[in-house]
Design a protein around this motif. Structure first.
Motif, PDB file in Angstrom:
ATOM      1  N   TYR A 204      33.728  26.420  29.411  1.00  0.00           N
ATOM      2  CA  TYR A 204      34.890  26.286  29.278  1.00  0.00           C
ATOM      3  C   TYR A 204      35.142  25.701  27.570  1.00  0.00           C
ATOM      4  O   TYR A 204      36.113  26.176  27.105  1.00  0.00           O
ATOM      5  CB  TYR A 204      35.536  25.271  29.875  1.00  0.00           C
ATOM      6  CG  TYR A 204      35.729  26.062  31.429  1.00  0.00           C
ATOM      7  CD1 TYR A 204      36.763  27.039  31.742  1.00  0.00           C
ATOM      8  CD2 TYR A 204      34.940  25.447  32.363  1.00  0.00           C
ATOM      9  CE1 TYR A 204      36.660  27.680  32.994  1.00  0.00           C
ATOM     10  CE2 TYR A 204      34.668  26.097  33.734  1.00  0.00           C
ATOM     11  CZ  TYR A 204      35.652  27.074  33.928  1.00  0.00           C
ATOM     12  OH  TYR A 204      35.955  27.385  35.428  1.00  0.00           O
ATOM     13  N   ARG A 205      34.424  25.129  27.110  1.00  0.00           N
ATOM     14  CA  ARG A 205      34.463  24.429  25.803  1.00  0.00           C
ATOM     15  C   ARG A 205      34.193  25.553  24.759  1.00  0.00           C
ATOM     16  O   ARG A 205      34.788  25.680  23.995  1.00  0.00           O
ATOM     17  CB  ARG A 205      33.532  23.268  25.460  1.00  0.00           C
ATOM     18  CG  ARG A 205      34.012  21.794  26.014  1.00  0.00           C
ATOM     19  CD  ARG A 205      33.071  20.722  25.747  1.00  0.00           C
ATOM     20  NE  ARG A 205      33.791  19.547  26.182  1.00  0.00           N
ATOM     21  CZ  ARG A 205      34.578  18.895  25.616  1.00  0.00           C
ATOM     22  NH1 ARG A 205      34.951  19.182  24.317  1.00  0.00           N
ATOM     23  NH2 ARG A 205      35.178  17.636  25.961  1.00  0.00           N
ATOM     24  N   ALA A 208      36.722  28.338  24.723  1.00  0.00           N
ATOM     25  CA  ALA A 208      37.810  27.462  23.963  1.00  0.00           C
ATOM     26  C   ALA A 208      38.021  27.759  22.466  1.00  0.00           C
ATOM     27  O   ALA A 208      38.696  28.036  21.771  1.00  0.00           O
ATOM     28  CB  ALA A 208      38.414  26.143  24.367  1.00  0.00           C
ATOM     29  N   ARG A 215      42.711  27.999  24.638  1.00  0.00           N
ATOM     30  CA  ARG A 215      42.446  26.262  24.612  1.00  0.00           C
ATOM     31  C   ARG A 215      43.123  25.683  25.439  1.00  0.00           C
ATOM     32  O   ARG A 215      42.626  24.662  26.363  1.00  0.00           O
ATOM     33  CB  ARG A 215      42.341  25.910  23.037  1.00  0.00           C
ATOM     34  CG  ARG A 215      41.703  24.570  23.315  1.00  0.00           C
ATOM     35  CD  ARG A 215      41.569  23.871  21.510  1.00  0.00           C
ATOM     36  NE  ARG A 215      40.818  22.711  21.748  1.00  0.00           N
ATOM     37  CZ  ARG A 215      39.586  22.535  21.527  1.00  0.00           C
ATOM     38  NH1 ARG A 215      38.651  23.557  21.763  1.00  0.00           N
ATOM     39  NH2 ARG A 215      39.111  21.238  21.803  1.00  0.00           N
ATOM     40  N   LYS A 216      44.406  25.633  25.367  1.00  0.00           N
ATOM     41  CA  LYS A 216      45.422  24.675  26.470  1.00  0.00           C
ATOM     42  C   LYS A 216      45.079  25.292  27.652  1.00  0.00           C
ATOM     43  O   LYS A 216      45.351  24.053  28.471  1.00  0.00           O
ATOM     44  CB  LYS A 216      46.883  25.061  25.920  1.00  0.00           C
ATOM     45  CG  LYS A 216      47.053  24.595  24.526  1.00  0.00           C
ATOM     46  CD  LYS A 216      48.743  24.718  24.421  1.00  0.00           C
ATOM     47  CE  LYS A 216      48.958  24.345  22.976  1.00  0.00           C
ATOM     48  NZ  LYS A 216      50.531  24.385  22.768  1.00  0.00           N
ATOM     49  N   ARG A 217      44.773  26.297  27.955  1.00  0.00           N
ATOM     50  CA  ARG A 217      44.398  26.744  29.363  1.00  0.00           C
ATOM     51  C   ARG A 217      43.287  26.196  30.162  1.00  0.00           C
ATOM     52  O   ARG A 217      43.024  25.890  31.101  1.00  0.00           O
ATOM     53  CB  ARG A 217      44.442  28.240  29.725  1.00  0.00           C
ATOM     54  CG  ARG A 217      46.023  28.632  29.513  1.00  0.00           C
ATOM     55  CD  ARG A 217      46.009  30.370  29.775  1.00  0.00           C
ATOM     56  NE  ARG A 217      47.395  30.937  29.296  1.00  0.00           N
ATOM     57  CZ  ARG A 217      47.378  32.247  29.527  1.00  0.00           C
ATOM     58  NH1 ARG A 217      46.545  33.036  30.115  1.00  0.00           N
ATOM     59  NH2 ARG A 217      48.723  32.656  29.192  1.00  0.00           N
ATOM     60  N   GLU A 219      41.459  23.500  28.739  1.00  0.00           N
ATOM     61  CA  GLU A 219      41.237  22.115  28.415  1.00  0.00           C
ATOM     62  C   GLU A 219      40.961  21.182  29.675  1.00  0.00           C
ATOM     63  O   GLU A 219      40.039  20.290  29.581  1.00  0.00           O
ATOM     64  CB  GLU A 219      42.343  21.390  27.397  1.00  0.00           C
ATOM     65  CG  GLU A 219      42.155  21.826  26.035  1.00  0.00           C
ATOM     66  CD  GLU A 219      43.251  21.124  25.034  1.00  0.00           C
ATOM     67  OE1 GLU A 219      44.262  20.521  26.017  1.00  0.00           O
ATOM     68  OE2 GLU A 219      43.303  21.025  23.975  1.00  0.00           O
ATOM     69  N   ARG A 220      41.645  21.617  30.620  1.00  0.00           N
ATOM     70  CA  ARG A 220      41.574  20.677  32.003  1.00  0.00           C
ATOM     71  C   ARG A 220      40.228  20.950  32.545  1.00  0.00           C
ATOM     72  O   ARG A 220      40.004  20.301  33.425  1.00  0.00           O
ATOM     73  CB  ARG A 220      42.802  21.066  32.729  1.00  0.00           C
ATOM     74  CG  ARG A 220      42.757  22.484  33.202  1.00  0.00           C
ATOM     75  CD  ARG A 220      43.655  22.874  34.306  1.00  0.00           C
ATOM     76  NE  ARG A 220      43.977  24.167  34.500  1.00  0.00           N
ATOM     77  CZ  ARG A 220      44.571  24.729  35.531  1.00  0.00           C
ATOM     78  NH1 ARG A 220      45.204  23.741  36.419  1.00  0.00           N
ATOM     79  NH2 ARG A 220      44.879  25.915  35.914  1.00  0.00           N
TER      80      ARG A 220
END
Length: 233
Positions: A204-205, A208, A215-217, A219-220
């Motif tokens: 995920y990183r 992003a 990225r905002k989607r 980050e979690r």
């Protein structure tokens, strides 16, 4: 009374064990013939020289009494000793042969492996993936290239799952070093650029950074898959 040395008895003759007369082959044959003539179901063993019942000898139709000359116990012992001796000789021969032809054997193995790998690319790829999964203690689910193609066709995944470039590599979405499984569900098509740049990074990183608009989607989900080993993907 004093016994002079020259008249003293030879005590060694009295203390030594007398030899078994049945150890002599001719004497033993005469003894066994006598037992047969009297109808006694027994004979002397040619190895241990003990007199045993005929039932303790294996059958042999070539002999007059229909039994082997050695009893079953001696047969087992002799067979075990012969087997152990042959195995020891075989191991010694194999060791000497390997030392003498070690380089030839290695060269043959290299050539055979290269030829087999060229003839069976899918099997070789699966072999490498299994080995890599074992090194990282990653979960493994048996599968073939056909299984992957079937899943990708069902999901319409004909190109790189990240950037839709032409398919070049098979990508583990969750790297094995981060707890990913060597399974169909974790392997998807990818282009060389995406696969090599992602490496064993957090999926995920990495996504992003490669696609800032997401990225905002994403980050979690950061650090959802921590690195479990220091090895690369």
């Amino acid at each position: 009374m004093i016994i002079r040395r020259e008249y003293a008895p030879d005590w060694a003759k009295f203390t030594q064990r007398r030899a078994n007369p049945l150890a002599d082959g001719k004497t033993r044959q005469r003894y066994n013939r006598a037992l047969r003539s009297k109808g006694i179901p027994a004979k002397a063993c040619s190895r241990c020289h003990d007199v045993k019942a005929l039932t303790q000898f294996n059958r042999n139709s070539n002999n007059a009494d229909g039994r082997h000359s050695r009893c079953r116990e001696c047969d087992r012992t002799g067979t075990a000793l012969n087997t152990a001796g042959r195995l020891a000789e075989k191991r010694a021969y194999d060791r000497a042969f390997y030392v003498e032809h070690a380089e030839e054997k290695r060269e043959y193995n290299r050539e055979y492996t290269a030829l087999w790998s060229a003839s069976n690319p899918d099997k070789r790829r699966a072999q490498k993936h299994r080995r890599r999964a074992r090194k990282r203690n990653a979960p493994y689910e048996p599968h073939t290239t056909a299984d992957l193609l079937t899943l990708w066709e069902e999901a319409d995944a004909y190109a790189c799952v990240f950037c839709h470039a032409p398919f070049e590599h098979i990508e583990h979405l969750v790297p094995l070093s981060r707890g990913g499984a060597e399974a169909v569900s974790n392997k998807w098509p990818a282009c060389a650029e995406c696969n090599l740049s992602k490496g064993y990074a957090d999926p995920y990183r990495w996504a992003a950074e490669r696609f800032p608009a997401l990225r905002k989607r994403l980050e979690r989900f950061f650090d959802l898959y921590p690195l479990t080993t220091e090895e690369t993907k």
